[in-house]
Design a protein around this motif. Structure first.
Motif, mmCIF file in Angstrom:
data_model
loop_
_atom_site.group_PDB
_atom_site.id
_atom_site.type_symbol
_atom_site.label_atom_id
_atom_site.label_comp_id
_atom_site.label_asym_id
_atom_site.label_seq_id
_atom_site.Cartn_x
_atom_site.Cartn_y
_atom_site.Cartn_z
ATOM 1 N N UNK A 1 48.234 -109.028 -11.943
ATOM 2 C CA UNK A 1 48.376 -110.433 -12.336
ATOM 3 C C UNK A 1 47.150 -111.005 -13.024
ATOM 4 N N UNK A 2 45.953 -110.726 -12.535
ATOM 5 C CA UNK A 2 44.751 -111.338 -13.092
ATOM 6 C C UNK A 2 43.796 -111.710 -11.976
ATOM 7 N N UNK A 3 43.229 -112.910 -12.055
ATOM 8 C CA UNK A 3 42.308 -113.328 -11.012
ATOM 9 C C UNK A 3 42.298 -114.844 -10.883
ATOM 10 N N UNK A 4 41.817 -115.301 -9.727
ATOM 11 C CA UNK A 4 41.542 -116.703 -9.464
ATOM 12 C C UNK A 4 40.131 -116.783 -8.896
ATOM 13 N N UNK A 5 39.716 -117.963 -8.502
ATOM 14 C CA UNK A 5 38.437 -118.158 -7.843
ATOM 15 C C UNK A 5 38.701 -118.544 -6.397
ATOM 16 N N UNK A 6 37.865 -118.081 -5.478
ATOM 17 C CA UNK A 6 38.035 -118.400 -4.060
ATOM 18 C C UNK A 6 36.660 -118.578 -3.433
ATOM 19 N N UNK A 7 36.629 -119.193 -2.266
ATOM 20 C CA UNK A 7 35.344 -119.440 -1.605
ATOM 21 C C UNK A 7 35.464 -119.204 -0.107
ATOM 22 N N UNK A 8 34.363 -118.760 0.466
ATOM 23 C CA UNK A 8 34.292 -118.440 1.888
ATOM 24 C C UNK A 8 34.123 -119.738 2.694
ATOM 25 N N UNK A 9 35.082 -120.016 3.591
ATOM 26 C CA UNK A 9 34.968 -121.206 4.431
ATOM 27 C C UNK A 9 34.825 -120.855 5.909
ATOM 28 N N UNK A 10 34.988 -119.587 6.224
ATOM 29 C CA UNK A 10 34.744 -119.056 7.561
ATOM 30 C C UNK A 10 34.419 -117.587 7.362
ATOM 31 N N UNK A 11 33.802 -116.960 8.306
ATOM 32 C CA UNK A 11 33.409 -115.558 8.111
ATOM 33 C C UNK A 11 34.580 -114.662 7.736
ATOM 34 N N UNK A 12 35.773 -115.055 8.165
ATOM 35 C CA UNK A 12 36.948 -114.219 7.908
ATOM 36 C C UNK A 12 37.997 -114.884 7.027
ATOM 37 N N UNK A 13 37.699 -116.070 6.455
ATOM 38 C CA UNK A 13 38.704 -116.794 5.666
ATOM 39 C C UNK A 13 38.151 -117.232 4.319
ATOM 40 N N UNK A 14 38.973 -117.078 3.280
ATOM 41 C CA UNK A 14 38.645 -117.639 1.973
ATOM 42 C C UNK A 14 39.740 -118.615 1.563
ATOM 43 N N UNK A 15 39.330 -119.615 0.781
ATOM 44 C CA UNK A 15 40.209 -120.691 0.334
ATOM 45 C C UNK A 15 40.430 -120.578 -1.160
ATOM 46 N N UNK A 16 41.694 -120.718 -1.586
ATOM 47 C CA UNK A 16 42.019 -120.724 -3.008
ATOM 48 C C UNK A 16 43.239 -121.609 -3.220
ATOM 49 N N UNK A 17 43.797 -121.581 -4.428
ATOM 50 C CA UNK A 17 44.985 -122.369 -4.738
ATOM 51 C C UNK A 17 46.241 -121.586 -4.364
ATOM 52 N N UNK A 18 47.250 -122.293 -3.878
ATOM 53 C CA UNK A 18 48.489 -121.632 -3.466
ATOM 54 C C UNK A 18 49.181 -120.931 -4.624
ATOM 55 N N UNK A 19 49.122 -121.503 -5.832
ATOM 56 C CA UNK A 19 49.847 -120.858 -6.931
ATOM 57 C C UNK A 19 49.258 -119.502 -7.296
ATOM 58 N N UNK A 20 48.037 -119.217 -6.837
ATOM 59 C CA UNK A 20 47.426 -117.906 -7.092
ATOM 60 C C UNK A 20 48.112 -116.787 -6.310
ATOM 61 N N UNK A 21 48.776 -117.125 -5.224
ATOM 62 C CA UNK A 21 49.319 -116.068 -4.364
ATOM 63 C C UNK A 21 50.798 -115.791 -4.614
ATOM 64 N N UNK A 22 51.307 -116.331 -5.733
ATOM 65 C CA UNK A 22 52.687 -116.062 -6.136
ATOM 66 C C UNK A 22 52.716 -115.297 -7.439
ATOM 67 N N UNK A 23 53.690 -114.406 -7.562
ATOM 68 C CA UNK A 23 53.845 -113.613 -8.766
ATOM 69 C C UNK A 23 54.556 -114.418 -9.845
ATOM 70 N N UNK A 24 54.701 -113.817 -11.018
ATOM 71 C CA UNK A 24 55.318 -114.528 -12.137
ATOM 72 C C UNK A 24 56.767 -114.891 -11.872
ATOM 73 N N UNK A 25 57.419 -114.165 -10.975
ATOM 74 C CA UNK A 25 58.804 -114.494 -10.623
ATOM 75 C C UNK A 25 58.865 -115.411 -9.405
ATOM 76 N N UNK A 26 57.726 -115.977 -9.023
ATOM 77 C CA UNK A 26 57.612 -116.937 -7.911
ATOM 78 C C UNK A 26 57.838 -116.332 -6.531
ATOM 79 N N UNK A 27 57.719 -115.018 -6.418
ATOM 80 C CA UNK A 27 57.749 -114.384 -5.098
ATOM 81 C C UNK A 27 56.315 -114.223 -4.598
ATOM 82 N N UNK A 28 56.175 -114.198 -3.276
ATOM 83 C CA UNK A 28 54.844 -114.079 -2.683
ATOM 84 C C UNK A 28 54.239 -112.705 -2.973
ATOM 85 N N UNK A 29 52.946 -112.688 -3.270
ATOM 86 C CA UNK A 29 52.232 -111.444 -3.549
ATOM 87 C C UNK A 29 51.774 -110.826 -2.234
#
Length: 259
Positions: free
Chosen positions: A44-72
């Motif tokens: 798909x490509x890439x987005x930007x994300x940031x560390x908000x906890x040692x085990x969690x990163x935050x990004x935009x929800x639309x980044x985690x869906x494929x072009x057919x709108x199914x979850x990646x």
């Protein structure tokens, strides 16, 4: 809707302070921003994300869906923290993914979609390095506040860029309207406020547009929506890569551009 955002943003008139993007190619330049990383998505490509906890990163929800709108699937993501010129401070694969339940992929970009354009990804292994501290989350910025954005984007994929000063034009229905300039790949970029030397994330980039010939970007508010997401991902089983169930969301109509 698009026209409502344009009218609201046009009333701001606060571009005078905005600075240009500066690429952070050296370790010294990027030291404060090393916990921002590139989130690569196989196929798909890439987005930007940031560390908000040692085990969690935050990004935009639309980044985690494929072009057919199914979850990646979680195993298609890789997070490279502090990536600069082919080297990162840490690399992690992803064990679990969750998007806000009110986000709907595809279709129109309306206020409700931007306001809930939030996703969390759980790392397979926590990042515990002094140079990669998680960023604290703060309340929404107010109109007239000065903020900054760190992002990876088209044409600057190998190092993050910082727009150190841009302005908050206002807030509408949980959407933060900003003068920050973004481009493709910048989705999920953290919007920072400097609180007496402490960098706090106050929003993340969801969409981009322009008004009166000037670029604007739209960010999601955090607070309660993010708290709900943290609780949800903590409730998920860990061990095997997971993601949200495809087909949970509904379609909508026409849109802003997703960066």
């Amino acid at each position: 809707m698009l026209c409502a955002f344009m009218v609201f943003a046009g009333a701001g008139g606060a571009w005078a302070q905005s600075t240009v993007l500066n690429e952070l190619t050296s370790r010294q330049d990027g030291r404060q921003w090393a916990s921002v990383g590139r989130l690569d998505i196989a196929g798909k490509g890439f987005c930007t994300a940031s560390l908000i906890r040692e085990d969690l990163i935050l990004t935009a929800a639309h980044c985690i869906y494929d072009r057919d709108n199914t979850a990646i699937s979680a195993n298609r993501f890789t997070f490279s923290a502090g990536l600069r010129e082919g080297r990162a401070e840490a690399y992690r694969s992803i064990a679990g993914v969750v998007a806000h339940s009110d986000f709907r992929p595809g279709g129109a970009i309306e206020a409700s979609e931007v306001a809930h354009d939030l996703a969390l990804l759980r790392l397979t292994q926590p990042i515990r390095l002094p140079s990669l501290a998680p960023y604290p989350i703060a309340g929404s910025p107010r109109r007239g506040d000065t903020v900054g954005v760190v992002s990876y984007a088209k044409g600057r994929e190998e190092a993050p860029s910082l727009q150190e000063i841009c302005d908050v034009l206002g807030q509408q229905d949980g959407v933060i309207i900003l003068t920050c300039e973004v481009d493709f790949g910048a989705s999920g970029s953290p919007v920072f406020r400097d609180n007496n030397g402490i960098l706090e994330i106050v929003s993340i980039v969801s969409a981009m547009s322009e008004t009166n010939g000037r670029p604007i970007s739209l960010g999601a508010s955090l607070g309660a929506p993010l708290d709900a997401l943290v609780q949800e991902i903590d409730d998920m089983q860990t061990g095997l890569p997971q993601s949200i169930t495809p087909g949970q969301r509904r379609d909508t109509g026409a849109k802003f551009i997703r960066p």
